[in-house]
Design a protein around this motif. Structure first.
Motif, mmCIF file in Angstrom:
data_model
loop_
_atom_site.group_PDB
_atom_site.id
_atom_site.type_symbol
_atom_site.label_atom_id
_atom_site.label_comp_id
_atom_site.label_asym_id
_atom_site.label_seq_id
_atom_site.Cartn_x
_atom_site.Cartn_y
_atom_site.Cartn_z
ATOM 1 N N PHE A 55 30.620 47.036 23.382
ATOM 2 C CA PHE A 55 30.040 47.715 22.214
ATOM 3 C C PHE A 55 28.584 48.072 22.449
ATOM 4 C CE2 PHE A 55 27.177 44.852 20.003
ATOM 5 C CZ PHE A 55 27.659 43.568 20.131
ATOM 6 N N ASP A 56 28.152 47.980 23.710
ATOM 7 C CA ASP A 56 26.748 48.204 23.995
ATOM 8 C C ASP A 56 26.401 49.637 24.308
ATOM 9 O OD1 ASP A 56 28.316 47.218 26.402
ATOM 10 O OD2 ASP A 56 26.577 48.136 27.383
ATOM 11 N N ALA A 57 27.331 50.561 24.192
ATOM 12 C CA ALA A 57 27.055 51.971 24.462
ATOM 13 C C ALA A 57 28.033 52.823 23.679
ATOM 14 C CB ALA A 57 27.181 52.268 25.957
ATOM 15 N N PHE A 58 27.612 54.057 23.370
ATOM 16 C CA PHE A 58 28.460 54.955 22.594
ATOM 17 C C PHE A 58 28.471 56.332 23.256
ATOM 18 C CE2 PHE A 58 28.867 51.977 19.219
ATOM 19 C CZ PHE A 58 27.642 51.339 19.105
ATOM 20 N N ASP A 59 29.663 56.834 23.574
ATOM 21 C CA ASP A 59 29.702 58.159 24.199
ATOM 22 C C ASP A 59 30.387 59.195 23.329
ATOM 23 O OD1 ASP A 59 32.545 58.439 26.451
ATOM 24 O OD2 ASP A 59 32.352 57.354 24.549
ATOM 25 N N ILE A 60 31.090 58.780 22.293
ATOM 26 C CA ILE A 60 31.696 59.727 21.356
ATOM 27 C C ILE A 60 31.026 59.509 20.007
ATOM 28 C CG2 ILE A 60 33.804 60.503 20.246
ATOM 29 C CD1 ILE A 60 35.325 59.467 22.699
ATOM 30 N N TRP A 61 30.405 60.561 19.498
ATOM 31 C CA TRP A 61 29.639 60.476 18.263
ATOM 32 C C TRP A 61 30.150 61.488 17.247
ATOM 33 C CZ3 TRP A 61 24.665 57.811 17.684
ATOM 34 C CH2 TRP A 61 24.309 57.077 18.820
ATOM 35 N N GLY A 62 30.046 61.129 15.986
ATOM 36 C CA GLY A 62 30.248 62.105 14.943
ATOM 37 C C GLY A 62 29.022 63.010 14.863
ATOM 38 N N PHE A 90 23.794 57.023 30.480
ATOM 39 C CA PHE A 90 24.143 55.872 31.302
ATOM 40 C C PHE A 90 24.549 54.720 30.408
ATOM 41 C CE2 PHE A 90 23.146 56.787 35.660
ATOM 42 C CZ PHE A 90 22.230 57.820 35.584
ATOM 43 N N TYR A 91 25.459 53.896 30.907
ATOM 44 C CA TYR A 91 25.738 52.625 30.266
ATOM 45 C C TYR A 91 25.888 51.570 31.355
ATOM 46 C CZ TYR A 91 30.751 53.428 31.294
ATOM 47 O OH TYR A 91 31.965 53.660 31.906
ATOM 48 N N ASP A 92 25.720 50.325 30.938
ATOM 49 C CA ASP A 92 25.737 49.218 31.897
ATOM 50 C C ASP A 92 24.781 49.503 33.061
ATOM 51 O OD1 ASP A 92 29.307 48.473 31.495
ATOM 52 O OD2 ASP A 92 27.598 48.266 30.159
ATOM 53 N N VAL A 93 23.632 50.011 32.724
ATOM 54 C CA VAL A 93 22.512 50.338 33.620
ATOM 55 C C VAL A 93 22.789 51.520 34.529
ATOM 56 C CG1 VAL A 93 20.862 49.503 35.357
ATOM 57 C CG2 VAL A 93 21.720 47.938 33.607
ATOM 58 N N TYR A 94 23.905 51.440 35.267
ATOM 59 C CA TYR A 94 24.129 52.406 36.354
ATOM 60 C C TYR A 94 25.323 53.344 36.152
ATOM 61 C CZ TYR A 94 21.310 48.892 38.797
ATOM 62 O OH TYR A 94 20.330 48.001 39.145
ATOM 63 N N ASN A 95 26.143 53.066 35.148
ATOM 64 C CA ASN A 95 27.355 53.866 34.994
ATOM 65 C C ASN A 95 27.070 55.179 34.291
ATOM 66 O OD1 ASN A 95 29.234 52.138 36.221
ATOM 67 N ND2 ASN A 95 29.331 50.861 34.394
ATOM 68 N N ARG A 96 27.330 56.268 34.996
ATOM 69 C CA ARG A 96 27.086 57.608 34.462
ATOM 70 C C ARG A 96 28.395 58.204 33.978
ATOM 71 N NH1 ARG A 96 25.892 60.154 38.904
ATOM 72 N NH2 ARG A 96 23.676 59.600 38.992
ATOM 73 N N PRO A 97 28.541 58.531 32.701
ATOM 74 C CA PRO A 97 29.780 59.153 32.212
ATOM 75 C C PRO A 97 30.029 60.477 32.922
ATOM 76 C CG PRO A 97 28.445 58.377 30.385
ATOM 77 C CD PRO A 97 27.593 58.282 31.608
ATOM 78 N N SER A 98 31.277 60.864 33.007
ATOM 79 C CA SER A 98 31.593 62.134 33.651
ATOM 80 C C SER A 98 30.922 63.268 32.892
ATOM 81 C CB SER A 98 33.106 62.345 33.694
ATOM 82 O OG SER A 98 33.636 62.372 32.383
ATOM 83 N N GLY A 99 30.430 64.222 33.646
ATOM 84 C CA GLY A 99 29.783 65.376 33.054
ATOM 85 C C GLY A 99 28.269 65.269 32.988
ATOM 86 N N VAL A 100 27.750 64.072 33.207
ATOM 87 C CA VAL A 100 26.288 63.897 33.209
ATOM 88 C C VAL A 100 25.749 64.253 34.594
ATOM 89 C CG1 VAL A 100 24.382 62.258 32.968
ATOM 90 C CG2 VAL A 100 26.346 62.146 31.408
ATOM 91 N N SER A 101 24.723 65.059 34.619
ATOM 92 C CA SER A 101 24.149 65.530 35.882
ATOM 93 C C SER A 101 23.659 64.368 36.741
ATOM 94 C CB SER A 101 22.988 66.477 35.597
ATOM 95 O OG SER A 101 22.279 66.788 36.776
#
Lengths: 122, 110
Positions: A106-113, B50-61
């Motif tokens: 729960f420490d990050a959010f990638d889908i937002w309203g 980024f999340y967990d310091v180093y993890n870059r979601p797909s689509g991020v430059s």
């Protein structure tokens, strides 16, 4: 594709209860091991985490708001709710619901309203 | 809980690299590899970088990179572009089972 949509009154009077709903489409709020979160942003200011709820119903709240906030899931409506009691002018903000990028965090959010603006004023 | 500390503003010219710091304590940034970074343009919802310091979601430059040392996390933007002008926020999981955000950094591309 998962989409979130916040809804609720845009104006709330001081001392009353702010109630918002986050409607979820393209997925289920009861998806195994996912958290759902609420975050707010006062005009011109930074982000503030309000609280998060696990698919099982376990909740975690910002200590500064804990006495006034309730986050819950409504599986029948596939939505996440936020209630904030005894609101004050400082609760005026854009309120976002959001979901993390993978289960069990729960420490990050990638889908937002898109966010919904709530003004507290008499 | 106290907000994480970020510089209010950082600027750079196109093509340059800039770094945004995010300082916390051993109870948040320093204690866990659960730091995230967000980019927010005016009137828009934040975007996870980024999340967990180093993890870059797909689509991020890949011009964006994240790191952490002790109680301070950092976001570096390489090859600065005009569209990188935005507000940037860090966040961290804490020992109290909560999340805390930084105050935000406004990036200006000169």
């Amino acid at each position: 594709q998962l989409q979130l949509q916040e809804s609720g009154p845009g104006l709330v009077k001081p001392s009353e209860t702010l109630s918002l709903t986050c409607s979820v489409s393209g997925g289920s709020v009861s998806s195994s091991n996912f958290y759902w979160g609420w975050i707010r942003q006062p005009p011109g200011k930074g982000l503030e985490w309000i609280g998060s709820i696990f698919y099982s119903g376990t909740t975690y709240y910002n200590p500064s708001l804990k006495s006034r906030v309730t986050v819950s899931l409504d599986t029948s409506k596939n939505s996440v709710s936020l209630k904030l009691n005894s609101v004050i002018v400082a609760d005026t903000a854009v309120y976002y619901c959001a979901r993390p990028p993978r289960p069990s965090i729960f420490d990050a959010f990638d889908i937002w309203g898109q966010g919904t603006m709530v003004t507290v004023s008499s | 809980q106290s907000a994480l500390t970020q510089p209010a503003s950082v600027s750079g010219s196109p093509g340059q690299s800039i770094t945004i710091s995010c300082t916390g304590t051993s109870s948040d940034v320093g204690g866990y590899n659960y730091v995230s970074w967000y980019q927010q343009h005016p009137g828009k919802a934040p975007k996870l970088l980024f999340y967990d310091v180093y993890n870059r979601p797909s689509g991020v430059s890949d011009r964006f990179s994240g790191s952490k040392s002790g109680n301070t996390a950092s976001l570096t933007i390489s090859g600065l572009q005009a569209e990188d002008g935005a507000d940037y926020y860090c966040s961290s999981y804490t020992s109290s089972y909560t999340l805390v955000f930084g105050g935000g950094t406004k990036v200006t591309v000169l």
